[in-house]
Design an enzyme around this catalytic site. Structure first.
Site, PDB file in Angstrom:
ATOM      1  CG  ASP A   1      86.797   1.908  85.320  1.00  0.00           C
ATOM      2  OD1 ASP A   1      87.873   1.296  85.204  1.00  0.00           O
ATOM      3  OD2 ASP A   1      85.702   1.415  84.995  1.00  0.00           O
TER       4      ASP A   1
ATOM      5  CG  ASP B   1      91.353  -1.411  85.021  1.00  0.00           C
ATOM      6  OD1 ASP B   1      91.224  -2.045  86.080  1.00  0.00           O
ATOM      7  OD2 ASP B   1      90.630  -1.590  84.032  1.00  0.00           O
ATOM      8  CD  GLU B   2      87.523  -1.219  88.948  1.00  0.00           C
ATOM      9  OE1 GLU B   2      86.547  -0.465  89.183  1.00  0.00           O
ATOM     10  OE2 GLU B   2      87.391  -2.392  88.556  1.00  0.00           O
TER      11      GLU B   2
END
Length: 368
Positions: A14, A108-109
């Site tokens: 993350d 983003d993860e």
């Protein structure tokens, strides 16, 4: 602790305050300052906040006006999804240096299955360290990670040592980790569910584990069985690297309400242009066009039409959008408009599949 199901090594990566961190990376003048991505204007909503802004209570999904009150020195920055996507693609290339079993959740993860990995590294903890090191080296950004036997625990663990840290929960510590965990930190337990659990005396994982599956199903419906399993470390959902995009959309919230179809058409032209750009970038087209309208009283309306052919051009999208817009009159002034295309032509394409996963001996001692 031994489990009667295959144990895998899962990493959840993350990125730390991703949008805000990219803006600070690109603009040195913003570094060390409280910034909010998005949220400008009367009705703007914060998309992301830097850690400097978070110390004032500024959070994503917060109204920009409230964020400015909490932090008078807050700097608002316009979103730049093209740039965030570019950096995200760099990060995904790094993931694929270690494994092909990568399941992105957003820009983003992502989840990574490193039970077997391209580097031949025995330790999932070491792999996570190497990935975070590579991300920092190649993008200048920090990432946090969680490592455990399944996706649920890995995602929960990735939040423990944020920012720029990681947490490993090996098989022998899974149950004790879950039992001591505050119920509000269980992924999927939002504010409403948290309050509901509190009312039933469930404050920690241990409290949850003490409830029967019948009790949980009675009070929490279909989610009851999920909670019963998850607090015992049971989740066999695999990392799915070949997820197919089902739709593609763009929308805009306006600083002032729109009360005329003419003005709506002007805004829809811009939105359709953005949808066209995203379709071309993803190399897909769609058959079903959906118009989304949110009125000033916050009621939401969607209108859809399925075409006989796949389309991707702004002109053809707008033809259908106009039909949908004038199907019925406006019931109120409008604060948000959106366009989406679904029924995409990528659903018929054969996805390249990774080799079949090998079942892992439940007695095998995996190095976490």
């Amino acid at each position: 602790m031994e489990f009667d199901f295959p144990i895998r090594k899962i990493i959840h990566v993350d990125m730390d305050a991703f949008y805000a961190s990219v803006e600070q990376l690109d603009n040195p003048d913003l570094r060390g300052k409280p910034i909010a991505v998005g949220g400008g204007g009367k009705r703007g909503v914060v998309s992301a906040a830097s850690y400097e802004a978070r110390t004032f209570g500024v959070r994503s999904a917060m109204a920009g006006a409230l964020a400015a009150k909490l932090c008078p020195e807050l700097i608002f920055v316009r979103t730049n999804f093209e740039r965030y996507t570019e950096v995200s693609q760099q990060i995904r290339k790094i993931f694929h240096e270690f494994t092909d079993l990568v399941q992105p959740l957003s820009l983003d993860e992502a989840y990574l299955d490193v039970t077997e990995n391209k580097k031949g590294l025995p330790s999932a903890t070491l792999i996570a360290q190497e990935i975070r090191k590579e991300i920092r080296l190649k993008t200048g950004l920090n990432a946090s990670a969680g490592i455990s036997i399944n996706k649920f625990i890995a995602k929960v663990a990735s939040d423990i040592n944020k920012p720029n840290g990681q947490k490993t929960v090996p098989p022998e510590e899974v149950i004790s980790f879950l039992e001591t965990l505050d119920i509000k930190k269980f992924y999927g337990v939002g504010k409403v569910m948290k309050e509901k659990m509190y009312r039933h005396g469930i404050y920690t994982g241990k409290d949850l584990k003490g409830k029967s599956v019948e009790f949980l199903q009675e009070h929490f419906g279909k989610s009851g069985a999920f909670y019963y399993d998850i607090v015992r470390g049971i989740q066999q959902s695999k990392v799915q690297p070949d997820s197919t995009r089902k739709s593609l959309a763009a929308e805009r919230t306006f600083n002032e309400n729109i009360s005329s179809e003419i003005f709506m058409l002007e805004r829809l032209e811009d939105i359709a242009m953005e949808v066209e750009r995203r379709l071309k970038k993803s190399k897909v087209a769609g058959k079903t066009v959906t118009l989304k309208i949110k009125y000033s009283d916050f009621t939401l309306q969607t209108r859809s039409k399925t075409l006989p052919l796949f389309i991707s051009s702004k002109e053809l999208i707008m033809e259908t959008v106009k039909d949908l817009l004038f199907q019925q009159g406006m019931k109120n002034s409008v604060r948000l408009l959106g366009i989406s295309l679904s029924n995409l032509n990528n659903e018929d394409k054969k996805q390249s599949k990774p080799p079949p996963e090998k079942e892992i001996d439940v007695q095998l001692k995996l190095d976490f």
